[in-house]
Design a protein around this motif. Structure first.
Motif, mmCIF file in Angstrom:
data_model
loop_
_atom_site.group_PDB
_atom_site.id
_atom_site.type_symbol
_atom_site.label_atom_id
_atom_site.label_comp_id
_atom_site.label_asym_id
_atom_site.label_seq_id
_atom_site.Cartn_x
_atom_site.Cartn_y
_atom_site.Cartn_z
ATOM 1 N N ASP A 1 -6.998 -3.876 -0.812
ATOM 2 C CA ASP A 1 -5.405 -3.688 -0.693
ATOM 3 C C ASP A 1 -5.118 -2.280 -0.534
ATOM 4 N N ALA A 2 -5.698 -1.353 -1.148
ATOM 5 C CA ALA A 2 -5.393 -0.050 -1.122
ATOM 6 C C ALA A 2 -5.721 0.517 0.190
ATOM 7 N N ILE A 3 -6.815 -0.017 0.764
ATOM 8 C CA ILE A 3 -7.335 0.623 1.981
ATOM 9 C C ILE A 3 -6.293 0.124 2.907
ATOM 10 N N GLU A 4 -5.591 -0.988 3.031
ATOM 11 C CA GLU A 4 -4.550 -1.444 3.961
ATOM 12 C C GLU A 4 -3.442 -0.298 3.941
ATOM 13 N N ALA A 5 -3.000 0.276 2.786
ATOM 14 C CA ALA A 5 -2.099 1.225 2.488
ATOM 15 C C ALA A 5 -2.552 2.583 3.350
ATOM 16 N N VAL A 6 -3.883 2.962 3.209
ATOM 17 C CA VAL A 6 -4.314 4.125 3.950
ATOM 18 C C VAL A 6 -4.460 3.863 5.368
ATOM 19 N N LEU A 7 -4.656 2.654 5.705
ATOM 20 C CA LEU A 7 -4.717 2.385 7.353
ATOM 21 C C LEU A 7 -3.181 2.822 7.808
ATOM 22 N N LEU A 8 -2.435 2.264 6.927
ATOM 23 C CA LEU A 8 -0.876 2.205 7.174
ATOM 24 C C LEU A 8 -0.361 3.870 7.697
ATOM 25 N N MET A 9 -0.929 4.734 6.656
ATOM 26 C CA MET A 9 -0.692 6.041 6.641
ATOM 27 C C MET A 9 -1.535 6.467 7.913
ATOM 28 N N ILE A 10 -2.523 6.177 8.300
ATOM 29 C CA ILE A 10 -3.299 6.907 9.318
ATOM 30 C C ILE A 10 -2.606 6.607 10.527
ATOM 31 N N GLU A 11 -2.219 5.546 10.750
ATOM 32 C CA GLU A 11 -1.455 4.891 11.975
ATOM 33 C C GLU A 11 -0.075 5.008 11.991
ATOM 34 N N ASN A 12 0.550 5.602 11.103
ATOM 35 C CA ASN A 12 1.962 5.588 11.068
ATOM 36 C C ASN A 12 2.350 7.161 10.699
ATOM 37 N N PRO A 13 1.907 8.116 11.425
ATOM 38 C CA PRO A 13 2.052 9.599 11.021
ATOM 39 C C PRO A 13 3.731 10.023 10.791
ATOM 40 N N ALA A 14 4.471 9.259 11.777
ATOM 41 C CA ALA A 14 5.946 9.761 11.570
ATOM 42 C C ALA A 14 6.360 9.329 10.301
ATOM 43 N N ARG A 15 5.956 8.239 9.751
ATOM 44 C CA ARG A 15 6.470 7.818 8.323
ATOM 45 C C ARG A 15 5.701 8.390 7.338
ATOM 46 N N ALA A 16 4.311 8.855 7.535
ATOM 47 C CA ALA A 16 3.418 9.335 6.322
ATOM 48 C C ALA A 16 3.493 10.671 6.066
ATOM 49 N N ASN A 17 3.869 11.680 7.290
ATOM 50 C CA ASN A 17 3.777 12.869 7.014
ATOM 51 C C ASN A 17 4.767 13.590 6.166
ATOM 52 N N GLY A 18 4.194 14.692 5.235
ATOM 53 C CA GLY A 18 5.089 15.175 4.382
ATOM 54 C C GLY A 18 5.132 14.245 3.158
ATOM 55 N N HIS A 19 4.922 13.253 2.996
ATOM 56 C CA HIS A 19 4.816 12.408 1.786
ATOM 57 C C HIS A 19 3.831 12.554 0.957
ATOM 58 N N ILE A 20 4.072 12.161 -0.324
ATOM 59 C CA ILE A 20 2.972 11.896 -1.399
ATOM 60 C C ILE A 20 3.373 10.443 -1.917
ATOM 61 N N PHE A 21 2.111 9.664 -1.748
ATOM 62 C CA PHE A 21 2.355 8.381 -1.965
ATOM 63 C C PHE A 21 1.393 7.805 -3.338
#
Ligand code: NAD
Ligand code: UDP
Length: 435
Positions: free
Chosen positions: A313-333
């Motif tokens: 489950d957690a790896i799914e979240a990491v893949l979303l971060m990798i492939e969605n930089p515009a949504r993930a950059n600058g964030h702490i999750f």
């Protein structure tokens, strides 16, 4: 497999090259597996070990063989690496022998590592391959000492590994305009505010006093002599540094705070694929006890609470971060499963039940035993009382939610543990001098 992948905003995802430092560990191995099986991305897998990703590297006929390269190197001290970096003026390395958890493995691996560095095999030690590594589009840093048994007994290694050794990686990314996904920890929150209230205070039941929020909760550590907090403190400082690099120098970063990710390949089973005196994290400790038919040891009564999340489950979240930089950059999750909360005692009871089911062996008459933290971990141990992640930010940015219940994740994980280790443990017990 790879074609037609789009991000959360419907844009096509371009293949990327990822430099993953610590790729040979528990989380790294699962992330490599996911990236190879489901994406077109390339991975430079950097670690001192590769046992947990060997199945992805061999044989060379694997369909993704040209998309993953293992680079056996110690980010602390590789002289040729240091020379190359100096020439490129990108990163600083420190000349120290890597002390990763298993001493007996270290002695074997250092011999192998050094000879492979010398020969250029295993580690792709050429100038060419290192430039490739440097020019990769994204860096994921997973390398760290991250087992509580080390925090109070090897505080210097813990601080060096989690702060000093990460410095060059951050600096390099900042100076070269590389995006960085950095693995921090939920431990950074330390103790909850609620833990300081009187035991009978009704406020202890109020989520405001215990739910951990990335942008609001304070970081509450114990006194310096409780060296357990050396890890959290080092991780906090590197988070602050990354954040500052973002604010002052424009570093594109994402910080991940894992909340007790567990599953197959986590840590080691003492005396089988790690040192017999070693103390891994709780999943491997309890698995080891169950496999050996010993009572599970509850530190200070097993009253601490944790939320456990299945690694997949957690790896799914990491893949979303990798492939969605515009949504993930600058964030702490925060990445965890707030629905899977148990005390450590409840975890022990559930693991005992699940193991009985998957192994077919009855449980012991007294399946658990109490032990003091001083006896189990030594002087300077302290504990996080409760860890419930707030999921607002990751939900809003990435629309991600965990799926797997604690029972289900323990069932698949303990099935793996039984299949992988039961025979080896029986042999080790019947022939103790051979192990
Ligand atoms: P792990 O110990 O399995 O993996 C870490 C990897 O880093 C190991 O393979 C190790 O060999 C490598 N490494 C360490 N020092 C190195 C060096 N000097 N050079 C090259 N490689 C080096 O741990 P994990 O559970 O996969 O954790 C990965 C990251 O996530 C860590 O930063 C950890 O602090 C963080 N984290 C994990 C959890 C969890 O639930 N698993 C919880 C909190 C934080
Ligand atoms: N623990 C325990 N018995 C063990 C190992 C760990 O009671 O054999 C407890 C430990 O004291 C802590 C919890 O289990 O309260 C989780 O420990 P872990 O090592 O997994 O890491 P943490 O969540 O503290 O970072």
């Amino acid at each position: 497999m790879a074609s037609g992948r789009v991000d959360l905003d419907g844009n096509p995802i371009k293949p990327m090259t990822i430099c993953m430092i610590g790729a040979g560990g528990f989380i790294g191995s699962h992330l490599c597996e996911k990236l190879m099986a489901e994406t077109p991305h390339k991975v430079f897998a950097v670690d001192v070990y590769n046992d947990k990703i060997k199945h992805l590297l061999e044989p060379s006929s694997l369909q993704w063989a040209d998309r993953i390269q293992f680079h056996r190197l110690n980010i602390k001290n590789d002289s040729r690496l240091e020379g190359l970096i100096r020439m490129a003026d990108l990163v600083i390395f420190f000349a120290l022998i890597c002390l990763v958890s298993a001493f007996w493995l270290v002695s074997v691996e250092i011999g192998f590592g050094l000879s492979s560095l010398a020969s250029g095999s295993g580690f792709c030690g050429s100038f060419e391959s290192f430039s490739l590594l440097l020019s990769s589009s994204k860096t994921i840093n997973l390398a760290a000492i991250c087992t509580p048994a080390d925090y109070n007994t090897r505080p210097l290694d813990t601080i060096y590994s989690n702060f000093i050794d990460a410095l060059p990686v951050v600096k390099y990314c900042s100076e070269n305009g590389k995006r960085l996904i950095h693995f921090s920890t939920c431990e950074i929150y330390g103790k909850t505010i609620g833990s300081f209230l009187p035991k009978d205070s009704p406020l202890r039941q109020d989520p405001e006093y215990y739910v951990l929020k990335e942008d609001a909760s304070p970081c509450i550590f114990g006194p310096i002599e409780k060296q357990r907090w050396s890890y959290a403190c080092a991780k906090q400082l590197i988070e602050r540094l990354i954040y500052a690099e973002g604010a002052e120098n424009g570093l594109e970063f994402t910080i991940v705070r894992p909340f007790n990710w567990i599953g197959p390949r986590m840590d080691f089973i003492p005396g089988i694929d790690g040192p017999s005196e070693g103390v891994p994290r709780v999943l491997a400790c309890f698995s080891n006890n169950l496999l050996r038919r010993e009572p599970l040891k509850l530190v200070d009564g097993g009253e601490s609470q944790r939320t456990f999340i299945y690694i997949k489950d957690a790896i799914e979240a990491v893949l979303l971060m990798i492939e969605n930089p515009a949504r993930a950059n600058g964030h702490i999750f925060n990445v965890g499963n707030p629905n899977n909360e148990v005390t450590v005692r409840q975890l022990a009871e559930m693991m005992t039940q699940v193991y009985t089911k998957v192994s077919g062996e009855p449980s012991l008459d007294s399946p658990t035993i109490d032990i003091s933290s001083k006896e189990f971990y030594g002087e300077g141990y302290d504990d996080s009382d409760k860890r419930i992640p707030d999921m607002t930010i990751i939900n809003k940015q990435l629309g991600w939610n965990p799926k797997t219940s604690l029972w289900d994740l323990l069932e698949s994980t303990l099935t793996y543990q039984h299949r992988t280790y039961a025979e080896a443990i029986k042999n080790a017990i019947s022939n103790p001098t051979a192990s």
